[in-house]
Design a protein around this motif. Structure first.
Motif, PDB file in Angstrom:
ATOM      1  N   LEU A 159     -23.154  49.854   0.211  1.00 52.50           N
ATOM      2  CA  LEU A 159     -21.456  48.188   0.034  1.00 52.50           C
ATOM      3  C   LEU A 159     -20.726  49.065  -0.792  1.00 52.50           C
ATOM      4  N   ASP A 160     -20.197  49.541  -0.558  1.00 53.97           N
ATOM      5  CA  ASP A 160     -19.394  50.389  -0.440  1.00 53.97           C
ATOM      6  C   ASP A 160     -18.316  50.197   0.799  1.00 53.97           C
ATOM      7  N   ASP A 161     -16.570  49.721   0.552  1.00 55.49           N
ATOM      8  CA  ASP A 161     -15.614  49.614   1.818  1.00 55.49           C
ATOM      9  C   ASP A 161     -16.336  48.601   2.555  1.00 55.49           C
ATOM     10  N   LEU A 162     -16.335  47.310   1.792  1.00 58.09           N
ATOM     11  CA  LEU A 162     -16.456  46.260   2.967  1.00 58.09           C
ATOM     12  C   LEU A 162     -15.831  45.888   3.576  1.00 58.09           C
ATOM     13  N   PRO A 163     -15.768  45.576   5.520  1.00 56.99           N
ATOM     14  CA  PRO A 163     -15.163  45.060   5.752  1.00 56.99           C
ATOM     15  C   PRO A 163     -14.052  43.689   5.170  1.00 56.99           C
ATOM     16  N   VAL A 164     -12.336  43.891   5.717  1.00 57.31           N
ATOM     17  CA  VAL A 164     -12.599  42.465   5.243  1.00 57.31           C
ATOM     18  C   VAL A 164     -12.775  41.413   5.986  1.00 57.31           C
ATOM     19  N   ALA A 165     -12.413  39.973   5.233  1.00 56.16           N
ATOM     20  CA  ALA A 165     -13.313  38.729   5.486  1.00 56.16           C
ATOM     21  C   ALA A 165     -11.930  38.714   6.184  1.00 56.16           C
ATOM     22  N   ARG A 166     -12.274  37.567   7.599  1.00 56.08           N
ATOM     23  CA  ARG A 166     -11.110  36.446   8.813  1.00 56.08           C
ATOM     24  C   ARG A 166     -11.187  35.684   7.872  1.00 56.08           C
ATOM     25  N   PRO A 167      -9.646  35.171   8.677  1.00 53.03           N
ATOM     26  CA  PRO A 167      -9.493  34.011   8.134  1.00 53.03           C
ATOM     27  C   PRO A 167     -10.541  32.540   8.932  1.00 53.03           C
ATOM     28  N   PRO A 196     -25.735  25.598  18.134  1.00 58.14           N
ATOM     29  CA  PRO A 196     -24.774  26.413  19.747  1.00 58.14           C
ATOM     30  C   PRO A 196     -23.165  25.614  19.708  1.00 58.14           C
ATOM     31  N   GLU A 197     -22.812  24.545  18.807  1.00 63.08           N
ATOM     32  CA  GLU A 197     -21.213  24.206  19.734  1.00 63.08           C
ATOM     33  C   GLU A 197     -20.743  24.844  18.183  1.00 63.08           C
ATOM     34  N   ALA A 198     -21.443  26.032  17.522  1.00 68.05           N
ATOM     35  CA  ALA A 198     -20.444  26.700  16.541  1.00 68.05           C
ATOM     36  C   ALA A 198     -20.180  27.783  16.694  1.00 68.05           C
ATOM     37  N   ARG A 199     -20.440  27.936  18.016  1.00 67.38           N
ATOM     38  CA  ARG A 199     -21.069  29.798  18.488  1.00 67.38           C
ATOM     39  C   ARG A 199     -19.771  30.435  18.754  1.00 67.38           C
ATOM     40  N   ARG A 200     -19.186  32.028  18.564  1.00 71.17           N
ATOM     41  CA  ARG A 200     -17.879  32.238  19.005  1.00 71.17           C
ATOM     42  C   ARG A 200     -16.686  32.374  18.314  1.00 71.17           C
ATOM     43  N   MET A 201     -17.120  31.265  17.620  1.00 72.39           N
ATOM     44  CA  MET A 201     -16.203  31.156  15.967  1.00 72.39           C
ATOM     45  C   MET A 201     -16.510  32.335  14.643  1.00 72.39           C
ATOM     46  N   GLY A 202     -17.104  33.396  14.849  1.00 70.66           N
ATOM     47  CA  GLY A 202     -17.314  34.118  13.847  1.00 70.66           C
ATOM     48  C   GLY A 202     -18.144  33.956  12.322  1.00 70.66           C
ATOM     49  N   LEU A 203     -18.324  32.654  12.855  1.00 70.23           N
ATOM     50  CA  LEU A 203     -19.749  32.367  11.628  1.00 70.23           C
ATOM     51  C   LEU A 203     -20.501  33.334  11.163  1.00 70.23           C
ATOM     52  N   GLY A 204     -21.298  33.678  12.157  1.00 70.21           N
ATOM     53  CA  GLY A 204     -22.164  35.110  11.256  1.00 70.21           C
ATOM     54  C   GLY A 204     -21.490  35.671  10.759  1.00 70.21           C
ATOM     55  N   ARG A 205     -20.114  36.455  11.166  1.00 66.71           N
ATOM     56  CA  ARG A 205     -19.938  37.363  10.641  1.00 66.71           C
ATOM     57  C   ARG A 205     -19.234  37.409   9.280  1.00 66.71           C
ATOM     58  N   GLU A 206     -18.268  35.904   9.177  1.00 65.14           N
ATOM     59  CA  GLU A 206     -18.148  35.812   7.893  1.00 65.14           C
ATOM     60  C   GLU A 206     -19.193  35.471   6.764  1.00 65.14           C
ATOM     61  N   LEU A 207     -20.015  34.839   7.667  1.00 65.48           N
ATOM     62  CA  LEU A 207     -21.320  34.357   6.399  1.00 65.48           C
ATOM     63  C   LEU A 207     -22.407  35.687   5.577  1.00 65.48           C
ATOM     64  N   THR A 208     -22.314  36.288   6.697  1.00 67.61           N
ATOM     65  CA  THR A 208     -23.273  37.810   6.437  1.00 67.61           C
ATOM     66  C   THR A 208     -22.115  38.536   5.428  1.00 67.61           C
ATOM     67  N   LEU A 209     -20.864  38.392   5.470  1.00 69.26           N
ATOM     68  CA  LEU A 209     -19.558  39.179   4.672  1.00 69.26           C
ATOM     69  C   LEU A 209     -19.949  38.635   3.562  1.00 69.26           C
ATOM     70  N   ALA A 237     -22.499  37.398   1.706  1.00 63.84           N
ATOM     71  CA  ALA A 237     -23.450  37.149   1.340  1.00 63.84           C
ATOM     72  C   ALA A 237     -23.734  38.737   0.992  1.00 63.84           C
ATOM     73  N   MET A 238     -22.658  39.234   1.833  1.00 69.00           N
ATOM     74  CA  MET A 238     -22.675  41.178   1.417  1.00 69.00           C
ATOM     75  C   MET A 238     -21.465  41.266  -0.144  1.00 69.00           C
ATOM     76  N   THR A 239     -20.528  41.068  -0.319  1.00 69.18           N
ATOM     77  CA  THR A 239     -19.925  41.052  -0.812  1.00 69.18           C
ATOM     78  C   THR A 239     -20.927  39.965  -2.596  1.00 69.18           C
ATOM     79  N   ALA A 240     -21.215  39.273  -2.191  1.00 69.99           N
ATOM     80  CA  ALA A 240     -22.057  38.241  -3.452  1.00 69.99           C
ATOM     81  C   ALA A 240     -22.954  39.481  -4.214  1.00 69.99           C
TER      82      ALA A 240
END
Length: 270
Positions: free
Chosen positions: A116-124, A209-222, A224-227
């Motif tokens: 959990l070092d050097d986590l990626p930066v969250a996106r808007p 399905p209607e919210a895919r390809r919006m990057g939400l999986g990435r941002e939620l995973t990040l 969670a990782m930060t927490a």
């Protein structure tokens, strides 16, 4: 250094142990049952949809066929399908034995880990999207999202409510936390963490399905990782679908071992 700690951890053991610790909680809800012994960990629920009845650990070396038949009979009595997880240290012959009893391999599940070092930066976040943590008294949108994903009945959703309460999601001192993303007030994505010592697992990343390809999986995973890092975890583990593995690789996870899922034909839809 954290990187040295990561390399010194038995990551296969971490993947298995956190997985067992997380999923055993499904046996604690109303009219559910957790069976734990030296050779097996499994849970039963009244929900007749997978993955809500499962054998998650099986290490029997003696009387293997008797142990298998005893477990399968319990699900037959409930008239529910069963998911059998072949974890990395499973007996190599188990897949053949289960196949003789009508269970088929569904998909390989990459077990992945990351320090959990050097986590990626969250996106808007996209316009109208808000991520909030789900507290112990407010699980309804999260459970509605799960129920919709798996086609659950209102009675099934009440069982999930009881499992949620028994596992104390979001309560002080609980190992379990969850976040949900809403878009214009409607739940569209979710993630859960299970913190077990220096290791924390990330589970249940899903987007409608209607919210895919919006990057939400990435941002939620990040998120969670930060927490879990801020709560003292040094390593994150997760069990990906084959389709989502590229997302986690892009976030710095490494594939460590494979889990395999077996079920009756057509019963499990990932």
């Amino acid at each position: 250094m954290a990187g040295e700690t990561f390399m010194s951890i038995d990551l296969v053991d971490a993947l298995e142990t956190n997985f067992w610790s997380m999923w055993r909680q499904f046996g604690r809800g109303h009219n559910c049952r957790l069976v734990e012994g030296q050779d097996v960990t499994r849970f039963e629920t009244p929900i007749a949809r997978l993955p809500y009845n499962a054998v998650i650990r099986f290490v029997a070396e003696d009387e293997i066929d008797r142990e298998i038949d005893q477990a399968l009979a319990a699900y037959a009595r409930r008239r529910v399908p069963v998911m059998w997880v072949l974890h990395p240290t499973t007996n190599n012959d188990l897949c053949r034995r289960l196949g003789q009893r009508g269970l088929t391999a569904v998909e390989g599940i990459p077990g992945m880990a990351r320090d959990l070092d050097d986590l990626p930066v969250a996106r808007p976040l996209p316009a109208g999207v808000v991520i909030t943590e789900v507290g112990p008294g407010t699980p309804r949108p999260y459970i509605d999202l799960v129920a919709d994903r798996y086609g659950l009945t209102p009675g099934d959703a009440r069982t999930l409510d009881s499992i949620w309460n028994a596992a104390r999601f979001g309560a002080a001192g609980s190992p379990n936390r969850s976040w949900i993303a809403t878009r214009h007030g409607l739940p569209v994505a979710k993630v859960t963490t299970h913190h077990d010592g220096d290791i924390a697992g990330i589970y249940g990343v899903a987007t409608t399905p209607e919210a895919r390809r919006m990057g939400l999986g990435r941002e939620l995973t990040l998120r969670a990782m930060t927490a879990i890092r801020d709560n003292g975890a040094q390593t994150a583990v997760l069990h990906s679908s084959a389709m989502a593995a590229s997302l986690y690789l892009s976030l710095g996870f490494e594939q460590i071992a494979e889990f395999r899922l077996l079920s009756p034909p057509g019963a499990l839809h990932l």
